[in-house]
Structures are given as C-alpha cells and as structure tokens.
Design a protein around this motif. Structure first.
Motif, PDB file in Angstrom:
ATOM      1  N   GLY A  80      66.602   3.649  46.193  1.00  0.00           N
ATOM      2  CA  GLY A  80      66.387   5.092  46.223  1.00  0.00           C
ATOM      3  C   GLY A  80      65.136   5.475  45.464  1.00  0.00           C
ATOM      4  O   GLY A  80      64.344   6.316  45.899  1.00  0.00           O
ATOM      5  N   MET A  81      64.943   4.837  44.306  1.00  0.00           N
ATOM      6  CA  MET A  81      63.756   5.089  43.485  1.00  0.00           C
ATOM      7  C   MET A  81      62.495   4.696  44.243  1.00  0.00           C
ATOM      8  O   MET A  81      61.506   5.424  44.245  1.00  0.00           O
ATOM      9  CB  MET A  81      63.838   4.280  42.189  1.00  0.00           C
ATOM     10  CG  MET A  81      64.725   4.910  41.150  1.00  0.00           C
ATOM     11  SD  MET A  81      64.236   6.591  40.800  1.00  0.00           S
ATOM     12  CE  MET A  81      64.215   6.575  39.060  1.00  0.00           C
ATOM     13  N   GLU A  82      62.552   3.524  44.903  1.00  0.00           N
ATOM     14  CA  GLU A  82      61.396   3.072  45.690  1.00  0.00           C
ATOM     15  C   GLU A  82      61.059   4.087  46.770  1.00  0.00           C
ATOM     16  O   GLU A  82      59.893   4.432  46.969  1.00  0.00           O
ATOM     17  CB  GLU A  82      61.728   1.736  46.377  1.00  0.00           C
ATOM     18  CG  GLU A  82      61.465   0.522  45.523  1.00  0.00           C
ATOM     19  CD  GLU A  82      61.978  -0.738  46.205  1.00  0.00           C
ATOM     20  OE1 GLU A  82      62.002  -0.772  47.447  1.00  0.00           O
ATOM     21  OE2 GLU A  82      62.369  -1.667  45.475  1.00  0.00           O
ATOM     22  N   LEU A  83      62.106   4.557  47.436  1.00  0.00           N
ATOM     23  CA  LEU A  83      61.910   5.520  48.517  1.00  0.00           C
ATOM     24  C   LEU A  83      61.246   6.793  47.983  1.00  0.00           C
ATOM     25  O   LEU A  83      60.304   7.318  48.571  1.00  0.00           O
ATOM     26  CB  LEU A  83      63.259   5.842  49.164  1.00  0.00           C
ATOM     27  CG  LEU A  83      63.248   6.749  50.395  1.00  0.00           C
ATOM     28  CD1 LEU A  83      62.487   6.081  51.534  1.00  0.00           C
ATOM     29  CD2 LEU A  83      64.666   7.067  50.853  1.00  0.00           C
ATOM     30  N   LEU A  84      61.728   7.249  46.819  1.00  0.00           N
ATOM     31  CA  LEU A  84      61.147   8.462  46.226  1.00  0.00           C
ATOM     32  C   LEU A  84      59.681   8.257  45.891  1.00  0.00           C
ATOM     33  O   LEU A  84      58.840   9.101  46.179  1.00  0.00           O
ATOM     34  CB  LEU A  84      61.913   8.854  44.958  1.00  0.00           C
ATOM     35  CG  LEU A  84      63.180   9.684  45.138  1.00  0.00           C
ATOM     36  CD1 LEU A  84      63.790  10.011  43.786  1.00  0.00           C
ATOM     37  CD2 LEU A  84      62.891  10.967  45.905  1.00  0.00           C
ATOM     38  N   HIS A  85      59.381   7.095  45.279  1.00  0.00           N
ATOM     39  CA  HIS A  85      57.987   6.796  44.944  1.00  0.00           C
ATOM     40  C   HIS A  85      57.131   6.791  46.209  1.00  0.00           C
ATOM     41  O   HIS A  85      56.019   7.319  46.220  1.00  0.00           O
ATOM     42  CB  HIS A  85      57.889   5.439  44.235  1.00  0.00           C
ATOM     43  CG  HIS A  85      58.219   5.517  42.778  1.00  0.00           C
ATOM     44  ND1 HIS A  85      57.444   6.216  41.886  1.00  0.00           N
ATOM     45  CD2 HIS A  85      59.240   4.986  42.059  1.00  0.00           C
ATOM     46  CE1 HIS A  85      57.976   6.113  40.677  1.00  0.00           C
ATOM     47  NE2 HIS A  85      59.073   5.375  40.758  1.00  0.00           N
ATOM     48  N   ASP A  86      57.679   6.186  47.252  1.00  0.00           N
ATOM     49  CA  ASP A  86      56.973   6.154  48.536  1.00  0.00           C
ATOM     50  C   ASP A  86      56.693   7.556  49.049  1.00  0.00           C
ATOM     51  O   ASP A  86      55.593   7.876  49.471  1.00  0.00           O
ATOM     52  CB  ASP A  86      57.838   5.448  49.596  1.00  0.00           C
ATOM     53  CG  ASP A  86      57.542   3.961  49.644  1.00  0.00           C
ATOM     54  OD1 ASP A  86      56.664   3.529  48.877  1.00  0.00           O
ATOM     55  OD2 ASP A  86      58.195   3.257  50.424  1.00  0.00           O
ATOM     56  N   LYS A  87      57.728   8.384  48.999  1.00  0.00           N
ATOM     57  CA  LYS A  87      57.633   9.731  49.561  1.00  0.00           C
ATOM     58  C   LYS A  87      56.562  10.559  48.867  1.00  0.00           C
ATOM     59  O   LYS A  87      55.865  11.344  49.488  1.00  0.00           O
ATOM     60  CB  LYS A  87      58.982  10.464  49.419  1.00  0.00           C
ATOM     61  CG  LYS A  87      60.053   9.923  50.310  1.00  0.00           C
ATOM     62  CD  LYS A  87      59.818  10.281  51.763  1.00  0.00           C
ATOM     63  CE  LYS A  87      60.727   9.426  52.632  1.00  0.00           C
ATOM     64  NZ  LYS A  87      60.155   9.197  53.965  1.00  0.00           N
ATOM     65  N   ILE A  88      56.484  10.419  47.562  1.00  0.00           N
ATOM     66  CA  ILE A  88      55.515  11.258  46.864  1.00  0.00           C
ATOM     67  C   ILE A  88      54.236  10.483  46.572  1.00  0.00           C
ATOM     68  O   ILE A  88      53.322  10.995  45.937  1.00  0.00           O
ATOM     69  CB  ILE A  88      56.092  11.876  45.577  1.00  0.00           C
ATOM     70  CG1 ILE A  88      56.432  10.806  44.560  1.00  0.00           C
ATOM     71  CG2 ILE A  88      57.329  12.699  45.891  1.00  0.00           C
ATOM     72  CD1 ILE A  88      56.664  11.386  43.183  1.00  0.00           C
ATOM     73  N   GLY A  89      54.207   9.221  47.046  1.00  0.00           N
ATOM     74  CA  GLY A  89      52.967   8.460  46.971  1.00  0.00           C
ATOM     75  C   GLY A  89      52.515   8.071  45.585  1.00  0.00           C
ATOM     76  O   GLY A  89      51.341   8.135  45.265  1.00  0.00           O
ATOM     77  N   THR A  90      53.456   7.642  44.730  1.00  0.00           N
ATOM     78  CA  THR A  90      53.057   7.237  43.391  1.00  0.00           C
ATOM     79  C   THR A  90      52.931   5.733  43.244  1.00  0.00           C
ATOM     80  O   THR A  90      52.485   5.243  42.231  1.00  0.00           O
ATOM     81  CB  THR A  90      54.058   7.727  42.323  1.00  0.00           C
ATOM     82  OG1 THR A  90      55.367   7.457  42.788  1.00  0.00           O
ATOM     83  CG2 THR A  90      53.880   9.200  42.052  1.00  0.00           C
ATOM     84  N   ILE A  91      53.349   5.011  44.275  1.00  0.00           N
ATOM     85  CA  ILE A  91      53.217   3.556  44.178  1.00  0.00           C
ATOM     86  C   ILE A  91      52.189   3.089  45.186  1.00  0.00           C
ATOM     87  O   ILE A  91      52.209   3.490  46.345  1.00  0.00           O
ATOM     88  CB  ILE A  91      54.567   2.847  44.471  1.00  0.00           C
ATOM     89  CG1 ILE A  91      55.448   2.925  43.241  1.00  0.00           C
ATOM     90  CG2 ILE A  91      54.344   1.405  44.850  1.00  0.00           C
ATOM     91  CD1 ILE A  91      56.714   2.115  43.398  1.00  0.00           C
ATOM     92  N   GLU A  92      51.273   2.256  44.700  1.00  0.00           N
ATOM     93  CA  GLU A  92      50.314   1.717  45.643  1.00  0.00           C
ATOM     94  C   GLU A  92      50.831   0.388  46.148  1.00  0.00           C
ATOM     95  O   GLU A  92      51.354  -0.411  45.398  1.00  0.00           O
ATOM     96  CB  GLU A  92      48.954   1.535  44.962  1.00  0.00           C
ATOM     97  CG  GLU A  92      48.253   2.860  44.744  1.00  0.00           C
ATOM     98  CD  GLU A  92      47.169   2.747  43.696  1.00  0.00           C
ATOM     99  OE1 GLU A  92      46.575   1.660  43.579  1.00  0.00           O
ATOM    100  OE2 GLU A  92      46.947   3.744  42.982  1.00  0.00           O
ATOM    101  N   HIS A  93      50.702   0.184  47.415  1.00  0.00           N
ATOM    102  CA  HIS A  93      51.159  -1.065  48.012  1.00  0.00           C
ATOM    103  C   HIS A  93      49.953  -1.844  48.523  1.00  0.00           C
ATOM    104  O   HIS A  93      49.705  -1.865  49.723  1.00  0.00           O
ATOM    105  CB  HIS A  93      52.098  -0.782  49.184  1.00  0.00           C
ATOM    106  CG  HIS A  93      53.436  -0.293  48.763  1.00  0.00           C
ATOM    107  ND1 HIS A  93      54.351  -1.097  48.148  1.00  0.00           N
ATOM    108  CD2 HIS A  93      54.018   0.922  48.868  1.00  0.00           C
ATOM    109  CE1 HIS A  93      55.446  -0.396  47.899  1.00  0.00           C
ATOM    110  NE2 HIS A  93      55.260   0.831  48.320  1.00  0.00           N
ATOM    111  N   PRO A  94      49.188  -2.477  47.624  1.00  0.00           N
ATOM    112  CA  PRO A  94      47.996  -3.171  48.104  1.00  0.00           C
ATOM    113  C   PRO A  94      48.325  -4.242  49.137  1.00  0.00           C
ATOM    114  O   PRO A  94      47.641  -4.355  50.146  1.00  0.00           O
ATOM    115  CB  PRO A  94      47.417  -3.800  46.835  1.00  0.00           C
ATOM    116  CG  PRO A  94      48.435  -3.682  45.773  1.00  0.00           C
ATOM    117  CD  PRO A  94      49.427  -2.655  46.195  1.00  0.00           C
TER     118      PRO A  94
END
Lengths: 129, 136
Positions: free
Chosen positions: B109-123
């Motif tokens: 759920g946390m990952e999804l939230l980060h994804d949604k608001i774009g706080t995690i970069e996925h190089p």
C-alpha cells in the motif's frame, strides 16, 4: 434480541457469529450471513427505530443452518418490488441493503404492511447452499 | 466519544481499524481523516482493514467517501489488508469499491501511495520500460 440503538449492532453481529460458529459454518459463509444481518439491522434502526431479532439454529433434510428473523413495527414498505431493486433507496444510502442481503443468504423472505411493520426472515445453511 | 487513532507518517496518514465499526465510529473516522488531510497537507491516506471481519454497504460507502473526499483535497487513498471472505462478500453484495485503490498489505500500500504521488524514483523500471516498441 432487542435492538434500539446503533451500539446494539456490534453485540448482535457477535451473537450471529457465535451461532454460525456453533454449527461449523465456514468463514466465507459466516461473513456473508453477518454482512446480510448487518444490512438488515441497519434498515431496522434507520426506518423503524429498532425492533426485535430472533436467532435460531434450524435443521431441515439433514442440513443445519442459522435463521434470523427481524421484526419491526416501523412504517412498513409500500412497494416491496421497488425496495428490492439495486440502487433504490428512500434514505440517503446506496440502496444495496435489501437486494444485497438477499444475494448473500440462501433464503430470504420479506413481509411488510404499510403502517404496521416489516418482518424479514433470512436463512443461511452451513454449507452455504 | 470513541475515535479511531490516525497516525501521521511523513506525508501520509495511517489508520489501522482494529475494532468492529458501528456507524457512528465510521462517520467520525471519515470526518477526522478529512480534517487531518486538510490540516497536515497529507498526500496519501492508508487504511488498514486487515482486522475488520465485516464490511457492509455502509462501511463500503464510507471508504468510498474517504477516497473521493481526499482526492478533492489532493490526497490518494489506499485500502489494504482486506480479508478474502470480506472481498467475496463485498462483490456479492454488489459493492465494488470503485475509485478506491487497494493493496494486499501495508507495505504494498505504501509503495502504491509513493507511486501515485511520484515520490519514488524507479531508475531500473524506467530503463526497462524506456525502449518501448510501438505495437499497432
């Protein structure tokens, strides 16, 4: 069991769970029955300011099940057919209560006389069939 | 009056529902959450319902409301940890929780939230996804 206020709902659900557990109903069927019961008890509180619920363990043709009878002396339902439609509500809800509860249990019976009250009987068998 | 605690973690709000909800409690939670989103400027709301054994149409509506209200307040909502029996029952009841994001557990759920608001970069992901062949 008497239901007069919202706080009575949780103990009532627990009683239903006790009954369902006693006859060895599976978790999914327990959840369906309790959810249906929760919808019906809410209707009772909302439209009739509460009422009585009878909890029974019944047997028929080597089948065991839980039967719940909801009896209220509220305004009754004028158009049962309409009340059983998905999305119909005279209150401000989703209108899933009655039709949803019917889908969740094996047997569903609704009797209502405008001005006198409503009785809903639901039965759910141990194996859910 | 009974209340369900809301925890603030970074830019997210966390709620773990550990008791059987009656309607008043659910309504309070809806209210408290929206106020918290407004007060803290949270970007995400995570609601853990792994301890909840019953979600009926009222509770389902509250979850939907929380998601729509927070979206208007610029926050995403993820409901996590739904028990299988609850999911089966919800769908048969006719409630599909449209507009509510779900995840299997708190971590996802946390990952999804980060994804949604774009706080995690996925190089790594980006590299993998970058050379897109156009298939018509």
């Amino acid at each position: 069991m008497q239901i007069v206020r919202e706080q009575d709902v949780v103990p009532f659900r627990n009683r239903v769970k006790e009954f369902a557990t006693k006859i060895g109903m599976s978790l999914v069927n327990q959840t369906k029955l309790i959810t249906a019961a929760s919808e019906l008890v809410r209707n009772m509180l909302k439209y009739a300011n509460g009422g009585k619920i009878l909890l029974e363990i019944i047997s028929k043709n080597a089948q065991t099940g839980v039967r719940l009878t909801f009896i209220d002396e509220g305004p009754g339902i004028t158009d049962i057919k309409q009340a059983m439609q998905d999305g119909f509500s005279t209150g401000k809800s989703l209108g899933l209560g009655l039709p949803g509860a019917k889908r969740l249990v094996n047997e569903f019976d609704l009797k209502s006389k405008p001005g006198e009250g409503t009785t809903v009987t639901v039965t759910h068998w141990k194996n859910g069939r | 009056m009974d209340r369900i605690p809301i925890l603030k973690m970074g830019q997210f709000l966390l709620v773990t529902i550990q008791v059987d909800l009656y309607d008043r409690l659910a309504l309070n939670l809806e209210n408290d959450l929206i106020n918290m989103v407004s007060k803290t400027g949270a970007r995400g709301v995570l609601i853990d319902i792994s301890a909840v054994s019953i979600v009926d149409s009222f509770m389902g509506r509250i979850l939907g409301n929380i998601a729509s209200m927070s979206r208007i307040m610029d926050a995403e909502t993820v409901v996590v940890g739904m028990q299988p029996a609850v999911a089966i029952t919800l769908v048969e009841l006719g409630l599909t929780l449209q507009g509510v994001y779900t995840a299997l557990d708190v971590e996802k759920g946390m990952e999804l939230l980060h994804d949604k608001i774009g706080t995690i970069e996925h190089p790594e992901d980006e590299e993998e996804e970058a050379p897109h062949d156009d298939i018509d």
